[in-house]
Design an enzyme around this catalytic site. Structure first.
Site, mmCIF file in Angstrom:
data_model
loop_
_atom_site.group_PDB
_atom_site.id
_atom_site.type_symbol
_atom_site.label_atom_id
_atom_site.label_comp_id
_atom_site.label_asym_id
_atom_site.label_seq_id
_atom_site.Cartn_x
_atom_site.Cartn_y
_atom_site.Cartn_z
ATOM 1 N N SER A 23 0.863 -1.191 0.000
ATOM 2 C CA SER A 23 0.000 0.000 0.000
ATOM 3 C C SER A 23 0.891 1.229 0.000
ATOM 4 N N GLU A 25 1.213 5.447 0.879
ATOM 5 C CA GLU A 25 0.681 6.616 1.592
ATOM 6 C C GLU A 25 1.147 7.904 0.918
ATOM 7 N N THR A 56 -2.943 11.195 4.134
ATOM 8 C CA THR A 56 -2.743 11.680 5.501
ATOM 9 C C THR A 56 -3.607 12.910 5.785
ATOM 10 N N ARG A 115 -5.869 9.282 17.009
ATOM 11 C CA ARG A 115 -6.220 10.298 18.006
ATOM 12 C C ARG A 115 -5.914 11.692 17.470
ATOM 13 N N GLY A 116 -4.742 11.793 16.822
ATOM 14 C CA GLY A 116 -4.261 13.112 16.394
ATOM 15 C C GLY A 116 -3.483 13.770 17.515
ATOM 16 N N ASP A 117 -3.049 14.977 17.264
ATOM 17 C CA ASP A 117 -2.311 15.734 18.284
ATOM 18 C C ASP A 117 -2.998 17.071 18.476
ATOM 19 N N ALA A 134 -7.434 6.925 20.483
ATOM 20 C CA ALA A 134 -7.934 6.414 19.213
ATOM 21 C C ALA A 134 -8.964 5.301 19.396
ATOM 22 N N TYR A 154 3.353 1.487 17.180
ATOM 23 C CA TYR A 154 4.681 2.096 17.343
ATOM 24 C C TYR A 154 5.711 1.076 17.810
ATOM 25 N N HIS A 158 5.284 4.778 21.284
ATOM 26 C CA HIS A 158 4.831 6.147 21.059
ATOM 27 C C HIS A 158 5.550 7.052 22.065
ATOM 28 N N ASP A 167 2.156 0.766 25.967
ATOM 29 C CA ASP A 167 1.736 1.183 24.633
ATOM 30 C C ASP A 167 1.065 0.021 23.896
ATOM 31 N N LYS A 174 -7.293 -0.759 21.095
ATOM 32 C CA LYS A 174 -7.789 -0.333 19.780
ATOM 33 C C LYS A 174 -8.308 -1.538 18.993
ATOM 34 N N PHE A 225 12.168 14.466 10.789
ATOM 35 C CA PHE A 225 10.834 13.951 11.097
ATOM 36 C C PHE A 225 10.915 12.714 11.990
ATOM 37 N N HIS A 275 3.702 -1.294 3.844
ATOM 38 C CA HIS A 275 3.081 0.024 3.624
ATOM 39 C C HIS A 275 4.209 1.033 3.379
HETATM 40 N N1 LIG Z 1 -0.895 11.260 9.910
HETATM 41 C C1 LIG Z 1 -0.461 10.014 9.964
HETATM 42 O O1 LIG Z 1 -0.395 9.344 9.016
HETATM 43 C C2 LIG Z 1 -0.013 9.442 11.232
HETATM 44 C C3 LIG Z 1 -0.063 10.205 12.331
HETATM 45 N N2 LIG Z 1 0.326 9.755 13.537
HETATM 46 C C4 LIG Z 1 0.235 10.660 14.665
HETATM 47 O O2 LIG Z 1 0.491 10.013 15.903
HETATM 48 C C5 LIG Z 1 -0.285 10.610 16.949
HETATM 49 C C6 LIG Z 1 -0.997 9.664 17.902
HETATM 50 O O3 LIG Z 1 -2.187 9.109 17.357
HETATM 51 P P1 LIG Z 1 -2.645 7.630 17.723
HETATM 52 O O4 LIG Z 1 -1.486 6.733 17.630
HETATM 53 O O5 LIG Z 1 -3.841 7.334 16.964
HETATM 54 O O6 LIG Z 1 -3.042 7.820 19.261
HETATM 55 P P2 LIG Z 1 -3.376 6.798 20.422
HETATM 56 O O7 LIG Z 1 -4.528 7.357 21.165
HETATM 57 O O8 LIG Z 1 -3.504 5.414 19.928
HETATM 58 O O9 LIG Z 1 -2.059 6.846 21.327
HETATM 59 C C7 LIG Z 1 -1.515 8.063 21.764
HETATM 60 C C8 LIG Z 1 -0.850 7.883 23.131
HETATM 61 O O10 LIG Z 1 -1.837 7.607 24.122
HETATM 62 C C9 LIG Z 1 -1.641 6.340 24.698
HETATM 63 N N3 LIG Z 1 -2.950 5.677 24.761
HETATM 64 C C10 LIG Z 1 -3.641 5.153 23.710
HETATM 65 N N4 LIG Z 1 -4.821 4.642 24.124
HETATM 66 C C11 LIG Z 1 -4.887 4.846 25.461
HETATM 67 C C12 LIG Z 1 -5.866 4.565 26.423
HETATM 68 N N5 LIG Z 1 -7.021 3.931 26.103
HETATM 69 N N6 LIG Z 1 -5.626 4.935 27.694
HETATM 70 C C13 LIG Z 1 -4.481 5.571 28.044
HETATM 71 N N7 LIG Z 1 -3.512 5.865 27.153
HETATM 72 C C14 LIG Z 1 -3.706 5.524 25.856
HETATM 73 C C15 LIG Z 1 -0.670 5.597 23.816
HETATM 74 O O11 LIG Z 1 0.134 4.688 24.521
HETATM 75 C C16 LIG Z 1 0.132 6.731 23.193
HETATM 76 O O12 LIG Z 1 1.205 7.088 24.012
HETATM 77 C C17 LIG Z 1 -1.194 11.488 16.247
HETATM 78 O O13 LIG Z 1 -0.643 12.729 16.305
HETATM 79 C C18 LIG Z 1 -1.169 11.108 14.826
HETATM 80 O O14 LIG Z 1 -1.417 12.241 14.015
HETATM 81 C C19 LIG Z 1 0.782 8.507 13.658
HETATM 82 C C20 LIG Z 1 0.855 7.672 12.595
HETATM 83 C C21 LIG Z 1 0.460 8.069 11.287
HETATM 84 N N1 LIG Z 2 3.651 10.984 14.368
HETATM 85 C C1 LIG Z 2 3.453 10.810 13.056
HETATM 86 N N2 LIG Z 2 2.765 11.736 12.371
HETATM 87 C C2 LIG Z 2 2.564 11.576 11.042
HETATM 88 O O1 LIG Z 2 1.934 12.465 10.441
HETATM 89 C C3 LIG Z 2 3.054 10.405 10.397
HETATM 90 C C4 LIG Z 2 3.763 9.490 11.161
HETATM 91 N N3 LIG Z 2 3.950 9.718 12.477
HETATM 92 N N4 LIG Z 2 4.281 8.380 10.615
HETATM 93 C C5 LIG Z 2 3.974 7.984 9.329
HETATM 94 C C6 LIG Z 2 3.635 9.050 8.410
HETATM 95 C C7 LIG Z 2 4.866 9.725 7.818
HETATM 96 N N5 LIG Z 2 4.420 11.104 7.646
HETATM 97 C C8 LIG Z 2 5.272 12.157 7.329
HETATM 98 C C9 LIG Z 2 6.629 11.957 7.188
HETATM 99 C C10 LIG Z 2 7.485 13.008 6.906
HETATM 100 C C11 LIG Z 2 7.009 14.279 6.769
HETATM 101 C C12 LIG Z 2 7.947 15.400 6.459
HETATM 102 O O2 LIG Z 2 8.969 15.228 5.856
HETATM 103 N N6 LIG Z 2 7.623 16.598 6.909
HETATM 104 C C13 LIG Z 2 8.472 17.764 6.705
HETATM 105 C C14 LIG Z 2 7.634 18.899 6.189
HETATM 106 C C15 LIG Z 2 6.964 18.495 4.902
HETATM 107 C C16 LIG Z 2 6.214 19.602 4.273
HETATM 108 O O3 LIG Z 2 5.447 20.279 4.973
HETATM 109 O O4 LIG Z 2 6.380 19.800 3.071
HETATM 110 C C17 LIG Z 2 9.174 18.132 7.967
HETATM 111 O O5 LIG Z 2 10.246 18.735 7.888
HETATM 112 O O6 LIG Z 2 8.659 17.745 9.044
HETATM 113 C C18 LIG Z 2 5.643 14.486 6.915
HETATM 114 C C19 LIG Z 2 4.790 13.433 7.186
HETATM 115 C C20 LIG Z 2 3.037 11.224 8.060
HETATM 116 N N7 LIG Z 2 2.867 10.152 9.025
#
Ligand SMILES: NC(=O)C1=CN([C@@H]2O[C@H](COP(=O)(O)OP(=O)(O)OC[C@H]3O[C@@H](n4cnc5c(N)ncnc54)[C@H](O)[C@@H]3O)[C@@H](O)[C@H]2O)C=CC1
Ligand SMILES: Nc1nc(=O)c2c([nH]1)NC[C@@H]1CN(c3ccc(C(=O)N[C@@H](CCC(=O)O)C(=O)O)cc3)CN21
Length: 308
Positions: A23, A25, A56, A115-117, A134, A154, A158, A167, A174, A225, A275
């Site tokens: 897959s 991304e 994303t 969950r997001g940040d 999440a 993770y 995480h 974790d 989840k 990153f 992935h």
């Molecule tokens: N945009 C993307 O593609 C990706 C983004 N991320 C980013 O990683 C961040 C975390 O998101 P998720 O992993 O979905 O969050 P999550 O809620 O699964 O976990 C976040 C933190 O909370 C803890 N936690 C989770 N569930 C819990 C519960 N039920 N009780 C107590 N603690 C708990 C975990 O251990 C971890 O430290 C986000 O900011 C997300 O945007 C991560 C991977 C890909």
């Molecule tokens: N915590 C977390 N957040 C995410 O958004 C995320 C992950 N993990 N892991 C997997 C993928 C990888 N992602 C990525 C990886 C690298 C950049 C990156 O290079 N960012 C640049 C800025 C890019 C831009 O805005 O053009 C940087 O310098 O951080 C962004 C998203 C998104 N995903």
């Protein structure tokens, strides 16, 4: 003398890799040019017959509409299923239900539930957070429609989690809430993925844990990153990329070599699929797909949706 393996690894990977799903991304492009180039990228990547593209979102949920628009475009361009990254952050529970209905009506069946940040000033700005973690979002999406729901995992923990075991227990929550698979944060050392899989199994997790491979198109940026995301960076990678910044072709070929080695090792550690975090590029992820036995080459003669 230290010996390298004498095995024909590529031939073996071409055979074993062919059985594994891949897959890709991508992230929402920031300009019209980048948008057109993403359409081309997606048309090329579709050649590897991926299980899905994933799009994303920003960690605070603010890119929701852009994410959805890109997903629609890719689905129309390629006929590949598209997975939306969807955050609890930035949404109320009502908004999540309404958005789930919209995605379902649009034909989207795959969601990465995150969950997001929360931005530091989220409370002051009144940014909602429908669920604290999440798992709540997973349950809400599953209750609303029969989505295929992925979650993040993770292998190196995480950054906020007190321990890897804690974790993994949260990851288990989840899955208990209905998640179908986890997509792992990228690692640079495949062994840490292998160890994580075993440890998760000991916690009773039996769903697929799909490793993520990041394409280091720009090593400095990816490195920054990785540090932010809590992925450890081995010295040997710094060494490999040292000095190639001014040699773009060598940098790309070096990136290809690292991706290839990573994929091979992840498969050896039992990856159920791969992935790719493509960084919106196609050459390296498509070549990696090819080396996984994809027999890429259907692109010639295909029209791509940007080439109207
Ligand atoms: N945009 C993307 O593609 C990706 C983004 N991320 C980013 O990683 C961040 C975390 O998101 P998720 O992993 O979905 O969050 P999550 O809620 O699964 O976990 C976040 C933190 O909370 C803890 N936690 C989770 N569930 C819990 C519960 N039920 N009780 C107590 N603690 C708990 C975990 O251990 C971890 O430290 C986000 O900011 C997300 O945007 C991560 C991977 C890909
Ligand atoms: N915590 C977390 N957040 C995410 O958004 C995320 C992950 N993990 N892991 C997997 C993928 C990888 N992602 C990525 C990886 C690298 C950049 C990156 O290079 N960012 C640049 C800025 C890019 C831009 O805005 O053009 C940087 O310098 O951080 C962004 C998203 C998104 N995903």
């Amino acid at each position: 003398m230290a010996a390298l393996t004498t095995e024909p690894v590529l031939a073996e990977m071409f055979r074993t890799g062919a059985k594994l799903p891949v897959s890709f991304e991508v992230f929402p492009p920031k300009s019209e040019n980048a948008r057109a180039s993403l359409h081309y990228t997606a048309t090329r990547l579709a050649d590897a017959d991926p299980g899905f593209f994933s799009v994303t979102s920003s960690p605070d949920g603010s890119s929701r509409e852009r994410t959805l628009a890109v997903a629609r475009e890719l689905a129309a361009c390629t006929e590949t299923p598209v997975k939306i990254h969807f955050t609890a952050s930035g949404h109320t529970r009502e908004q999540i239900d309404a958005h789930a209905d919209r995605m379902w009506a649009d034909g989207i069946r795959h969601v990465l539930a995150l969950r997001g940040d929360r931005p530091a000033d989220a409370d002051r700005r009144g940014i909602p957070q429908a669920y604290e973690h999440a798992d709540g979002l997973v349950a809400a999406l599953k209750a609303r429609h029969d989505f295929d729901v992925s979650v993040a995992a993770y292998p190196e923990k995480h950054p906020e989690a007190p321990s890897l075991d804690a974790d993994i227990e949260h990851l288990k929550a989840k899955f208990d809430a209905g998640a179908d698979r986890a997509i792992c944060q990228f690692v640079f050392d495949a062994e840490s993925y292998g160890r994580f899989r075993e440890r998760a199994e000991r916690h009773g997790i039996d769903k697929p844990l799909v490793p993520g491979v990041i394409v280091p198109t720009n090593w400095r940026r990816i490195r920054r990153f990785a540090v932010k995301a809590g992925a450890s960076v081995p010295d040997w990678l710094d060494e490999l990329f040292d000095g190639v910044e001014d040699e773009p072709e060598i940098a790309q070929l070096t990136a290809m070599a690292t991706v290839q080695q990573q994929v091979r090792r992840l498969i050896a550690y039992g990856a159920p699929a791969i992935h790719f975090y493509t960084m919106n590029t196609w050459q390296i992820p498509l070549a990696a797909g090819h080396l996984m036995g994809r027999h890429v080459g259907d692109f010639l003669g295909k029209t791509w949706c940007g080439a109207a």
